[in-house]
Structure formats: C-alpha cells, structure tokens
Design a protein around this motif. Structure first.
Motif, PDB file in Angstrom:
ATOM      1  N   ILE A  12     -16.383   9.876   6.668  1.00  0.00           N
ATOM      2  CA  ILE A  12     -16.581   8.989   5.359  1.00  0.00           C
ATOM      3  C   ILE A  12     -15.634  10.048   4.253  1.00  0.00           C
ATOM      4  O   ILE A  12     -15.216   9.444   3.354  1.00  0.00           O
ATOM      5  CB  ILE A  12     -17.968   9.008   5.210  1.00  0.00           C
ATOM      6  CG1 ILE A  12     -18.794   8.380   5.900  1.00  0.00           C
ATOM      7  CG2 ILE A  12     -18.467   8.661   3.725  1.00  0.00           C
ATOM      8  CD1 ILE A  12     -18.373   6.812   6.221  1.00  0.00           C
ATOM      9  N   ILE A  13     -15.788  11.483   4.387  1.00  0.00           N
ATOM     10  CA  ILE A  13     -15.061  12.172   3.460  1.00  0.00           C
ATOM     11  C   ILE A  13     -13.662  12.016   3.304  1.00  0.00           C
ATOM     12  O   ILE A  13     -12.939  11.766   2.140  1.00  0.00           O
ATOM     13  CB  ILE A  13     -15.496  13.856   3.774  1.00  0.00           C
ATOM     14  CG1 ILE A  13     -16.954  13.828   3.361  1.00  0.00           C
ATOM     15  CG2 ILE A  13     -14.490  14.604   2.746  1.00  0.00           C
ATOM     16  CD1 ILE A  13     -17.538  15.266   3.884  1.00  0.00           C
ATOM     17  N   ARG A  14     -12.950  11.712   4.593  1.00  0.00           N
ATOM     18  CA  ARG A  14     -11.704  11.334   4.531  1.00  0.00           C
ATOM     19  C   ARG A  14     -11.289  10.148   3.861  1.00  0.00           C
ATOM     20  O   ARG A  14     -10.333  10.147   2.904  1.00  0.00           O
ATOM     21  CB  ARG A  14     -11.191  11.285   6.166  1.00  0.00           C
ATOM     22  CG  ARG A  14     -10.713  12.610   6.566  1.00  0.00           C
ATOM     23  CD  ARG A  14      -9.804  12.564   8.012  1.00  0.00           C
ATOM     24  NE  ARG A  14     -10.193  11.260   8.827  1.00  0.00           N
ATOM     25  CZ  ARG A  14     -11.031  11.308   9.853  1.00  0.00           C
ATOM     26  NH1 ARG A  14     -11.068  12.221  10.282  1.00  0.00           N
ATOM     27  NH2 ARG A  14     -11.184  10.330  10.572  1.00  0.00           N
ATOM     28  N   PHE A  21      -7.469  10.785  -4.062  1.00  0.00           N
ATOM     29  CA  PHE A  21      -6.215  11.446  -4.235  1.00  0.00           C
ATOM     30  C   PHE A  21      -5.199  10.166  -4.722  1.00  0.00           C
ATOM     31  O   PHE A  21      -4.247  10.445  -5.727  1.00  0.00           O
ATOM     32  CB  PHE A  21      -5.461  12.039  -2.849  1.00  0.00           C
ATOM     33  CG  PHE A  21      -4.237  12.476  -2.832  1.00  0.00           C
ATOM     34  CD1 PHE A  21      -4.100  13.637  -3.617  1.00  0.00           C
ATOM     35  CD2 PHE A  21      -3.215  11.572  -2.357  1.00  0.00           C
ATOM     36  CE1 PHE A  21      -2.767  14.054  -3.674  1.00  0.00           C
ATOM     37  CE2 PHE A  21      -1.888  12.179  -2.382  1.00  0.00           C
ATOM     38  CZ  PHE A  21      -1.509  13.581  -2.979  1.00  0.00           C
ATOM     39  N   ILE A  22      -5.081   9.129  -4.471  1.00  0.00           N
ATOM     40  CA  ILE A  22      -4.451   8.077  -4.424  1.00  0.00           C
ATOM     41  C   ILE A  22      -4.350   7.795  -6.097  1.00  0.00           C
ATOM     42  O   ILE A  22      -3.655   7.832  -6.916  1.00  0.00           O
ATOM     43  CB  ILE A  22      -4.269   6.737  -3.829  1.00  0.00           C
ATOM     44  CG1 ILE A  22      -3.682   7.299  -2.310  1.00  0.00           C
ATOM     45  CG2 ILE A  22      -3.472   5.809  -4.346  1.00  0.00           C
ATOM     46  CD1 ILE A  22      -3.729   6.381  -1.458  1.00  0.00           C
ATOM     47  N   LEU A  23      -5.606   7.579  -6.399  1.00  0.00           N
ATOM     48  CA  LEU A  23      -6.235   7.415  -7.675  1.00  0.00           C
ATOM     49  C   LEU A  23      -5.609   8.510  -8.970  1.00  0.00           C
ATOM     50  O   LEU A  23      -5.149   8.287  -9.868  1.00  0.00           O
ATOM     51  CB  LEU A  23      -7.586   6.798  -8.057  1.00  0.00           C
ATOM     52  CG  LEU A  23      -7.961   5.751  -7.341  1.00  0.00           C
ATOM     53  CD1 LEU A  23      -9.465   5.624  -7.470  1.00  0.00           C
ATOM     54  CD2 LEU A  23      -7.377   4.400  -8.182  1.00  0.00           C
ATOM     55  N   ALA A  24      -6.065   9.813  -8.545  1.00  0.00           N
ATOM     56  CA  ALA A  24      -5.761  10.804  -9.305  1.00  0.00           C
ATOM     57  C   ALA A  24      -4.086  11.019  -9.510  1.00  0.00           C
ATOM     58  O   ALA A  24      -3.690  11.409 -10.556  1.00  0.00           O
ATOM     59  CB  ALA A  24      -6.343  12.047  -8.572  1.00  0.00           C
ATOM     60  N   VAL A  25      -3.298  11.011  -8.470  1.00  0.00           N
ATOM     61  CA  VAL A  25      -1.991  11.155  -8.510  1.00  0.00           C
ATOM     62  C   VAL A  25      -1.413   9.764  -9.515  1.00  0.00           C
ATOM     63  O   VAL A  25      -0.443   9.743 -10.247  1.00  0.00           O
ATOM     64  CB  VAL A  25      -1.290  11.147  -7.200  1.00  0.00           C
ATOM     65  CG1 VAL A  25       0.134  10.810  -7.091  1.00  0.00           C
ATOM     66  CG2 VAL A  25      -1.605  12.285  -6.498  1.00  0.00           C
ATOM     67  N   TYR A  55      -3.741  -1.719   0.246  1.00  0.00           N
ATOM     68  CA  TYR A  55      -3.729  -1.424   1.660  1.00  0.00           C
ATOM     69  C   TYR A  55      -5.045  -0.700   1.816  1.00  0.00           C
ATOM     70  O   TYR A  55      -5.702  -0.508   2.897  1.00  0.00           O
ATOM     71  CB  TYR A  55      -2.482  -0.750   1.952  1.00  0.00           C
ATOM     72  CG  TYR A  55      -1.324  -1.886   2.221  1.00  0.00           C
ATOM     73  CD1 TYR A  55      -1.513  -2.586   3.144  1.00  0.00           C
ATOM     74  CD2 TYR A  55      -0.195  -1.927   1.094  1.00  0.00           C
ATOM     75  CE1 TYR A  55      -0.372  -3.351   3.464  1.00  0.00           C
ATOM     76  CE2 TYR A  55       0.818  -2.690   1.484  1.00  0.00           C
ATOM     77  CZ  TYR A  55       0.573  -3.738   2.433  1.00  0.00           C
ATOM     78  OH  TYR A  55       1.550  -4.547   2.742  1.00  0.00           O
ATOM     79  N   LEU A  56      -5.472   0.035   0.831  1.00  0.00           N
ATOM     80  CA  LEU A  56      -6.733   0.972   1.238  1.00  0.00           C
ATOM     81  C   LEU A  56      -7.985   0.008   1.161  1.00  0.00           C
ATOM     82  O   LEU A  56      -8.778   0.297   2.035  1.00  0.00           O
ATOM     83  CB  LEU A  56      -6.833   1.774  -0.107  1.00  0.00           C
ATOM     84  CG  LEU A  56      -6.157   3.232   0.060  1.00  0.00           C
ATOM     85  CD1 LEU A  56      -6.442   4.019  -1.284  1.00  0.00           C
ATOM     86  CD2 LEU A  56      -6.985   4.011   1.221  1.00  0.00           C
ATOM     87  N   VAL A  57      -7.900  -0.910   0.434  1.00  0.00           N
ATOM     88  CA  VAL A  57      -8.994  -2.104   0.438  1.00  0.00           C
ATOM     89  C   VAL A  57      -8.895  -2.691   1.913  1.00  0.00           C
ATOM     90  O   VAL A  57      -9.939  -2.758   2.475  1.00  0.00           O
ATOM     91  CB  VAL A  57      -8.924  -3.048  -0.644  1.00  0.00           C
ATOM     92  CG1 VAL A  57      -9.854  -4.006  -0.360  1.00  0.00           C
ATOM     93  CG2 VAL A  57      -9.264  -2.265  -2.079  1.00  0.00           C
ATOM     94  N   LYS A  58      -7.825  -3.157   2.218  1.00  0.00           N
ATOM     95  CA  LYS A  58      -7.716  -3.665   3.740  1.00  0.00           C
ATOM     96  C   LYS A  58      -8.078  -2.744   4.509  1.00  0.00           C
ATOM     97  O   LYS A  58      -8.857  -3.186   5.581  1.00  0.00           O
ATOM     98  CB  LYS A  58      -6.225  -4.093   3.919  1.00  0.00           C
ATOM     99  CG  LYS A  58      -5.880  -5.246   3.084  1.00  0.00           C
ATOM    100  CD  LYS A  58      -4.579  -5.944   3.376  1.00  0.00           C
ATOM    101  CE  LYS A  58      -4.750  -6.698   4.474  1.00  0.00           C
ATOM    102  NZ  LYS A  58      -5.520  -7.945   4.839  1.00  0.00           N
ATOM    103  N   ASP A  59      -7.928  -1.681   4.543  1.00  0.00           N
ATOM    104  CA  ASP A  59      -8.353  -0.405   5.463  1.00  0.00           C
ATOM    105  C   ASP A  59      -9.955  -0.056   5.313  1.00  0.00           C
ATOM    106  O   ASP A  59     -10.403  -0.130   6.501  1.00  0.00           O
ATOM    107  CB  ASP A  59      -7.451   0.999   5.135  1.00  0.00           C
ATOM    108  CG  ASP A  59      -7.938   1.930   6.099  1.00  0.00           C
ATOM    109  OD1 ASP A  59      -7.761   1.545   7.363  1.00  0.00           O
ATOM    110  OD2 ASP A  59      -8.203   3.293   5.789  1.00  0.00           O
TER     111      ASP A  59
END
Length: 152
Positions: A12-14, A21-25, A55-59
C-alpha cells in the motif's frame, strides 16, 4: 474455512508513494513553468501528468482482494467494488513462478520469492503474491485444501 487476503503494508505504501511522487514532480514543473510564463511547456507538463495519472488510475483498478471460500475464490476489486466468483472446478492449473531477487556488485540483496498464478478454464490469470498479501501462505494452503488436497 474462509480466508480473506490482507494487504501488506509495504504494498500500500508503494502505491501511495508512487502517486504522491508523480503529483509532486508535476506540481514542481507546473510551478516552474508558471513562473517563467512558458505556456507551451505548461500545457505539455499538464498533458503528461494527465497521461501518467490515467495509467496510475488503471493500475489502481487492478488492485483486488482474495476471499477463499469452501466452494471457490472471490476476486474483489478494491476500487471498482466488483466481485468475481471462480469455482474451484474452473481452475485449470496453479503455477508457482519465481520472482528474481536483486543483487549488486557486492552480492545478492535478496534471493527472490515465489508467487502463485491461478489459471482458469477461460485462460484468466489470477496472481496471488506474497508481495501483495501478508497472509499469502495461509491463502495458498486453504486453496490447496479446498481443491480436495490436489497437489500442484
């Protein structure tokens, strides 16, 4: 005997760290482009962020729990709230696959681990991994017992 899978905390943490990370960058680059009034770059960054988030939502939609019952297995999608039932007689094979460990020049860090893949008559694959589920061994032992002690 019924067993419900329990997610590993690290799993869950990963997932959470990945989206953070993606949002912060993305926010960093968006802020930088706004300060410099570079609208073309800003649009490119926003477009790239939207694609990554898609792609994150699909993941995230692929994350599921397993509930092992006496008559079959329930695959419960966590985010879609969709349940699929697979009776034991539809499970064609249960394969055990080795996930390679990692190593450096100094030597091996981990040896790796085994995960199980259930393959149904319809060639659907269901992954049951100790990387995802804290009670992996209990899940697999219960599946084995409920499949009439069949060895695989």
């Amino acid at each position: 005997m019924q067993i419900t899978s329990e997610f590993r905390t690290l799993f869950i943490i990963r997932k959470i760290l990945g989206i953070t990370f993606i949002l912060a960058v993305g926010c960093f680059f968006i802020n930088s482009a706004l300060e410099k009034n570079e609208w073309e770059i800003l649009l490119l960054i926003i477009f790239s962020e939207l694609i990554l988030l898609f792609y994150l939502v699909k993941d995230f939609q692929k994350i599921y729990k397993i509930k092992v019952a006496e008559n079959g297995i329930y695959k419960i999608s966590v985010f879609l709230n969709k349940t699929q039932f697979i009776p034991y007689n539809e499970i064609k094979t249960v394969r055990s696959e080795k996930v390679q460990g990692s190593s450096t020049d100094a030597g091996e860090i981990t040896l790796g681990y085994f995960e199980s893949v259930l393959i149904t008559d319809k060639n659907q694959k269901i992954l049951i991994s100790p990387d995802h589920f804290e009670n992996y061994n209990e899940i697999m032992k219960t599946i084995k017992l409920n499949r009439n002690g069949e060895n695989y």
